[in-house]
Write an enzyme that holds these catalytic residues in place. Sequence first.
Site, PDB file in Angstrom:
ATOM      1  N   HIS A   1      34.497 -23.002  15.552  1.00  0.00           N
ATOM      2  CA  HIS A   1      35.892 -22.566  15.161  1.00  0.00           C
ATOM      3  C   HIS A   1      36.530 -23.866  14.581  1.00  0.00           C
ATOM      4  CE1 HIS A   1      35.455 -24.064  19.601  1.00  0.00           C
ATOM      5  NE2 HIS A   1      36.486 -24.530  19.380  1.00  0.00           N
TER       6      HIS A   1
ATOM      7  N   ASP B   1      45.308 -19.919  20.314  1.00  0.00           N
ATOM      8  CA  ASP B   1      44.436 -20.722  21.621  1.00  0.00           C
ATOM      9  C   ASP B   1      45.271 -20.313  22.897  1.00  0.00           C
ATOM     10  OD1 ASP B   1      42.677 -23.521  21.655  1.00  0.00           O
ATOM     11  OD2 ASP B   1      43.955 -22.942  23.422  1.00  0.00           O
ATOM     12  N   ILE B   2      44.480 -20.069  23.742  1.00  0.00           N
ATOM     13  CA  ILE B   2      45.193 -19.802  25.232  1.00  0.00           C
ATOM     14  C   ILE B   2      45.834 -20.998  25.797  1.00  0.00           C
ATOM     15  CG2 ILE B   2      43.181 -20.259  26.794  1.00  0.00           C
ATOM     16  CD1 ILE B   2      45.366 -17.267  26.611  1.00  0.00           C
TER      17      ILE B   2
ATOM     18  N   HIS C   1      40.661 -25.526  14.718  1.00  0.00           N
ATOM     19  CA  HIS C   1      41.947 -25.432  15.035  1.00  0.00           C
ATOM     20  C   HIS C   1      42.825 -25.494  14.131  1.00  0.00           C
ATOM     21  CE1 HIS C   1      40.647 -26.405  19.386  1.00  0.00           C
ATOM     22  NE2 HIS C   1      39.343 -26.721  19.158  1.00  0.00           N
TER      23      HIS C   1
HETATM   24  P1  5GP Z   1      36.710 -26.804  21.640  1.00  0.00           P
HETATM   25  O1  5GP Z   1      35.509 -26.219  21.916  1.00  0.00           O
HETATM   26  O2  5GP Z   1      37.218 -26.998  20.048  1.00  0.00           O
HETATM   27  O3  5GP Z   1      36.565 -28.284  22.203  1.00  0.00           O
HETATM   28  O4  5GP Z   1      37.921 -26.354  22.587  1.00  0.00           O
HETATM   29  C1  5GP Z   1      37.803 -24.996  22.407  1.00  0.00           C
HETATM   30  C2  5GP Z   1      39.368 -24.248  22.343  1.00  0.00           C
HETATM   31  O5  5GP Z   1      39.329 -23.019  22.821  1.00  0.00           O
HETATM   32  C3  5GP Z   1      40.324 -24.988  23.598  1.00  0.00           C
HETATM   33  O6  5GP Z   1      41.404 -25.230  22.685  1.00  0.00           O
HETATM   34  C4  5GP Z   1      40.685 -23.940  24.377  1.00  0.00           C
HETATM   35  O7  5GP Z   1      42.077 -23.800  25.049  1.00  0.00           O
HETATM   36  C5  5GP Z   1      40.506 -22.469  23.727  1.00  0.00           C
HETATM   37  N1  5GP Z   1      40.005 -21.528  24.673  1.00  0.00           N
HETATM   38  C6  5GP Z   1      38.991 -21.656  25.434  1.00  0.00           C
HETATM   39  N2  5GP Z   1      38.817 -20.376  26.025  1.00  0.00           N
HETATM   40  C7  5GP Z   1      39.658 -19.368  25.558  1.00  0.00           C
HETATM   41  C8  5GP Z   1      39.985 -18.076  25.648  1.00  0.00           C
HETATM   42  O8  5GP Z   1      39.319 -17.471  26.355  1.00  0.00           O
HETATM   43  N3  5GP Z   1      40.622 -17.741  24.905  1.00  0.00           N
HETATM   44  C9  5GP Z   1      41.523 -18.338  23.991  1.00  0.00           C
HETATM   45  N4  5GP Z   1      42.577 -17.642  23.158  1.00  0.00           N
HETATM   46  N5  5GP Z   1      41.344 -19.723  23.651  1.00  0.00           N
HETATM   47  C10 5GP Z   1      40.340 -20.026  24.433  1.00  0.00           C
END
Ligand code: 5GP
Length: 131
Positions: free
Chosen positions: A93, A29-30, A95
């Site tokens: 996805h 995660d970034i 985590h």
């Molecule tokens: P969620 O959709 O589960 O609420 O969060 C999406 C997750 O993806 C977040 O923890 C965010 O930091 C991560 N994320 C969003 N865009 C990117 C990206 O471009 N690259 C990476 N490696 N992680 C990402």
Amino acid sequence: MPSIFTRIIRGEIPCYKVAESETCFAFLDINPLAKGHTLIVPKNEVDYLFDVEDELYIDLMRFAKKVAIALEKAVPCERIGVTVIGLEVPHAHVHLIPINALNDMNFAKPKLTMSAEELEMLAATISANFN
Ligand code: 5GP
């Protein structure tokens, strides 16, 4: 339009790749909540996890388990926490987060700042433990 995760899987956007199978992909995660925070994604783009068809869902969970085992070797911790949110990126996805206490899973906490070198080394270490 393809999701940002599809673009990462295709190699159009860089990531710190951890592992891949025929159907799934894992990368750091970034904006990590903890060191080693990893995302597990099906290559086939589906928005909501519980819309993923059964066979792929099982593949995803099996793959997540293998990545979690590698992650725990690379980042010693009490447990690997597992969560699904999906409010930010509309591509299913999971985590995986190394945790030692309940608050380590608190997504409202400030995220870690890690250098590109640290993230690269970490991804390589997890990857080396993946089999
Ligand atoms: P969620 O959709 O589960 O609420 O969060 C999406 C997750 O993806 C977040 O923890 C965010 O930091 C991560 N994320 C969003 N865009 C990117 C990206 O471009 N690259 C990476 N490696 N992680 C990402």
